[in-house]
Design a protein around this motif. Structure first.
Motif, mmCIF file in Angstrom:
data_model
loop_
_atom_site.group_PDB
_atom_site.id
_atom_site.type_symbol
_atom_site.label_atom_id
_atom_site.label_comp_id
_atom_site.label_asym_id
_atom_site.label_seq_id
_atom_site.Cartn_x
_atom_site.Cartn_y
_atom_site.Cartn_z
ATOM 1 N N LEU A 5 -17.264 7.518 8.247
ATOM 2 C CA LEU A 5 -15.999 7.104 7.640
ATOM 3 C C LEU A 5 -15.129 6.433 8.689
ATOM 4 N N GLU A 6 -14.494 5.338 8.304
ATOM 5 C CA GLU A 6 -13.547 4.648 9.185
ATOM 6 C C GLU A 6 -12.282 4.287 8.415
ATOM 7 N N LEU A 7 -11.153 4.602 9.015
ATOM 8 C CA LEU A 7 -9.863 4.146 8.504
ATOM 9 C C LEU A 7 -9.341 3.099 9.472
ATOM 10 N N LYS A 8 -8.978 1.935 8.943
ATOM 11 C CA LYS A 8 -8.510 0.839 9.796
ATOM 12 C C LYS A 8 -7.080 0.461 9.425
ATOM 13 N N ASN A 9 -6.151 0.838 10.305
ATOM 14 C CA ASN A 9 -4.725 0.532 10.132
ATOM 15 C C ASN A 9 -4.236 0.894 8.725
ATOM 16 N N VAL A 10 -4.573 2.096 8.282
ATOM 17 C CA VAL A 10 -4.252 2.532 6.926
ATOM 18 C C VAL A 10 -2.796 2.989 6.833
ATOM 19 N N LYS A 11 -2.130 2.534 5.782
ATOM 20 C CA LYS A 11 -0.756 2.949 5.498
ATOM 21 C C LYS A 11 -0.678 3.471 4.065
ATOM 22 N N LYS A 12 0.179 4.467 3.871
ATOM 23 C CA LYS A 12 0.500 4.942 2.532
ATOM 24 C C LYS A 12 1.993 5.189 2.462
ATOM 25 N N HIS A 13 2.690 4.284 1.769
ATOM 26 C CA HIS A 13 4.129 4.368 1.612
ATOM 27 C C HIS A 13 4.458 4.660 0.155
ATOM 28 N N PHE A 14 5.389 5.574 -0.039
ATOM 29 C CA PHE A 14 5.825 5.932 -1.388
ATOM 30 C C PHE A 14 7.232 5.397 -1.621
ATOM 31 N N PRO A 15 7.472 4.701 -2.743
ATOM 32 C CA PRO A 15 8.820 4.197 -3.020
ATOM 33 C C PRO A 15 9.783 5.328 -3.337
ATOM 34 N N LEU A 16 11.002 5.203 -2.864
ATOM 35 C CA LEU A 16 12.052 6.172 -3.131
ATOM 36 C C LEU A 16 13.089 5.568 -4.064
ATOM 37 N N LYS A 17 13.721 6.412 -4.859
ATOM 38 C CA LYS A 17 14.780 5.945 -5.732
ATOM 39 C C LYS A 17 15.986 5.557 -4.886
ATOM 40 N N SER A 18 16.612 4.464 -5.246
ATOM 41 C CA SER A 18 17.753 3.973 -4.483
ATOM 42 C C SER A 18 18.913 3.650 -5.408
ATOM 43 N N GLU A 19 20.108 3.929 -4.911
ATOM 44 C CA GLU A 19 21.302 3.578 -5.683
ATOM 45 C C GLU A 19 21.550 2.070 -5.640
ATOM 46 N N LYS A 20 20.996 1.418 -4.607
ATOM 47 C CA LYS A 20 21.168 -0.035 -4.485
ATOM 48 C C LYS A 20 20.099 -0.732 -5.322
ATOM 49 N N ILE A 21 20.347 -0.797 -6.610
ATOM 50 C CA ILE A 21 19.342 -1.326 -7.542
ATOM 51 C C ILE A 21 19.030 -2.794 -7.256
ATOM 52 N N LEU A 22 20.054 -3.567 -6.831
ATOM 53 C CA LEU A 22 19.883 -4.990 -6.625
ATOM 54 C C LEU A 22 19.305 -5.316 -5.248
ATOM 55 N N SER A 23 19.146 -4.332 -4.413
ATOM 56 C CA SER A 23 18.637 -4.577 -3.069
ATOM 57 C C SER A 23 17.161 -4.947 -3.100
ATOM 58 N N ARG A 24 16.808 -5.970 -2.298
ATOM 59 C CA ARG A 24 15.405 -6.381 -2.215
ATOM 60 C C ARG A 24 14.585 -5.427 -1.360
ATOM 61 N N ASP A 25 15.246 -4.783 -0.417
ATOM 62 C CA ASP A 25 14.565 -3.856 0.481
ATOM 63 C C ASP A 25 14.530 -2.461 -0.131
ATOM 64 N N LYS A 26 13.453 -2.170 -0.812
ATOM 65 C CA LYS A 26 13.323 -0.866 -1.445
ATOM 66 C C LYS A 26 13.005 0.195 -0.385
ATOM 67 N N PRO A 27 13.725 1.318 -0.392
ATOM 68 C CA PRO A 27 13.446 2.369 0.585
ATOM 69 C C PRO A 27 12.072 2.985 0.340
ATOM 70 N N MET A 28 11.346 3.210 1.430
ATOM 71 C CA MET A 28 9.991 3.740 1.332
ATOM 72 C C MET A 28 9.830 4.965 2.216
ATOM 73 N N LEU A 29 9.082 5.942 1.714
ATOM 74 C CA LEU A 29 8.706 7.093 2.518
ATOM 75 C C LEU A 29 7.358 6.774 3.162
ATOM 76 N N LYS A 30 7.356 6.664 4.480
ATOM 77 C CA LYS A 30 6.162 6.231 5.199
ATOM 78 C C LYS A 30 5.324 7.451 5.593
ATOM 79 N N ALA A 31 4.593 7.981 4.615
ATOM 80 C CA ALA A 31 3.809 9.199 4.843
ATOM 81 C C ALA A 31 2.694 8.966 5.850
#
Length: 331
Positions: A5-31
C-alpha cells in the motif's frame, strides 16, 4: 519486500459550516493534510499520535471508506484512487478493518454465525464452505464453534474483539487496518489480543496498519512507526530506532509519557505546553511550533518537510532534527 500500500500526498479535508455564506473561501477541517506512506507486504506499520491528529481518518481513506480530497492511493501496484462500484467491491476482499469498539461494530440482533457469514454471502461463497470457514475462524481466534449461536451481548469485551478479528479475516484479506483495536480493553486482555494478532499475521501473511495512541503497545507489535500531528507525518522509521533515538520533539514528548516500569530509574518528562490546535485553523509554518520547547523564528515561518536523519532511513519533519535537536535535549 515490495510495497503493498502507498499513500502519495493524501489529503482529507471536511467542509465546515460558515456564517459567511457569500465567502468563496469555505472553511475546511484538515484532518489529513498531505501524507505519504508506504506499507510493505507482511509488515506492521504503527500509526500513532494524540486524539484528533488524523490517524483514524488516514486509515479510512487508505481503505477507501472515505474519498481523499487530494492525492493518490496505490494498492499492489495499481492506482485505486478513483475505484468505484464493482472495482471497489472486489477490492474489499483484500482490505479489511478491525474497529476500536468491538461491541458497537457488531450487530446486536445477529448471531455471531450470521455476522461472520454476511461478507461470505456477499461474495457468493456456498453455504457448506461458509459453515466450515466460520468454525475455522472461531477456532483460530481462540473461540469454539458452539459460540456461533450466541449474540454479541453474551461475550466479554476481549471475546467480542476476537469476533471482530474473525470477521475481518473472513474473506482472506492481505491488508488489515487495526483502528485502536485494544484501547477499549483491559490491560491484561490487551496483551492476549496483541499476541493473537501477531500469531495470525504469521499464519496468514497479513499486513497491518496498527493505529493507536499507546506507544508501548505500538512498539511491541510494529516493524515501523509513523508519528502524526495535526494531519501531518512528523517522524517515521524502524520501530527500535525511533523509540531509542527520536528526532522530533513531539515524538520525544510522546515517548516520555510512557510509564517507567523500573522504579529505580528516573525518567525525564517532556511536557507539552498548551492544547492541540484546531485542524480547522492550524498554525502557520511548523504545525508543532506552538507547543514545541525548541521552536525558533524559522519554525513559525516555514513548514519543514520530512528529511532523512539516520543511516537506517529514519525521517523527521523538523528544522533542527539530528543537527541540533539531540544536543538541545541533552543540555
Amino acid at each position: 519486500m515490495s510495497a503493498l500500500l502507498e499513500l502519495k500526498n493524501v489529503k482529507k479535508h471536511f467542509p465546515l459550516k460558515s456564517e459567511k455564506i457569500l465567502s468563496r473561501d469555505k472553511p475546511m477541517l484538515k484532518a489529513v493534510d498531505g501524507i505519504s506512506l508506504s506499507v510493505k507486504s507482511g509488515e506492521t506499520l504503527g500509526l500513532v499520535g494524540e486524539s484528533g491528529c488524523g490517524k483514524s481518518t488516514a486509515g479510512r481513506v487508505a481503505l477507501k471508506l472515505l474519498e481523499p480530497t487530494e492525492g493518490e492511493i496505490w494498492f499492489k501496484g495499481e492506482d485505486i484512487t478513483n475505484y468505484k462500484g464493482e472495482q471497489l467491491r472486489k477490492l474489499r476482499k483484500e482490505m479489511q478493518i478491525i474497529f476500536q469498539d468491538p461491541y458497537a461494530s457488531l450487530n446486536p440482533r445477529k448471531t455471531i454465525e450470521q455476522t461472520l457469514a454476511e461478507p461470505m454471502k456477499i461474495f457468493g461463497m456456498p453455504k457448506v464452505e461458509r459453515i466450515k470457514r466460520i468454525d475455522y475462524l472461531l477456532d483460530v481466534v481462540g473461540l469454539s464453534s458452539y459460540h456461533k449461536r450466541r449474540y454479541p451481548h453474551e461475550f466479554s469485551g476481549g471475546q467480542r474483539q476476537r469476533i471482530g478479528i474473525a470477521r475481518a479475516l473472513s474473506l482472506e484479506p492481505e491488508l488489515v487496518i487495526c483502528d485502536e483495536p485494544v484501547s477499549a480493553l483491559d490491560v491484561s486482555i490487551q496483551a492476549q489480543v496483541i499476541n493473537l494478532m501477531e500469531e495470525l499475521q504469521d499464519e496468514f501473511n497479513l499486513t497491518y496498519i496498527f493505529i493507536a495512541h499507546d506507544l508501548s503497545v505500538v512498539h511491541h507489535i510494529s516493524d515501523r512507526v509513523a508519528v502524526m500531528y495535526l494531519g501531518k507525518i512528523v517522524e517515521v522509521g524502524e520501530s527500535n530506532e525511533l523509540y531509542t533515538n527520536p528526532q522530533h520533539p513531539y515524538t520525544q514528548a510522546l515517548l516520555s509519557a510512557i510509564p517507567e516500569t523500573n522504579i529505580h530509574k528516573e525518567k525525564e518528562r517532556v511536557i507539552l505546553k498548551g492544547d492541540l490546535p484546531s485542524p480547522a485553523n492550524p498554525p502557520a509554518g511548523c504545525k508543532f511550533h506552538t507547543r514545541c520547547p525548541f521552536a525558533e523564528e524559522i519554525c513559525r515561518l516555514q513548514e519543514p518537510g520530512l528529511k532523512t536523519v539516520s543511516e537506517g532511513g529514519q525521517m523527521a519533519a523538523c528544522h533542527f532534527a539530528k543537527e541540533v535537536m539531540m544536543e538541545k535535549v541533552l543540555t
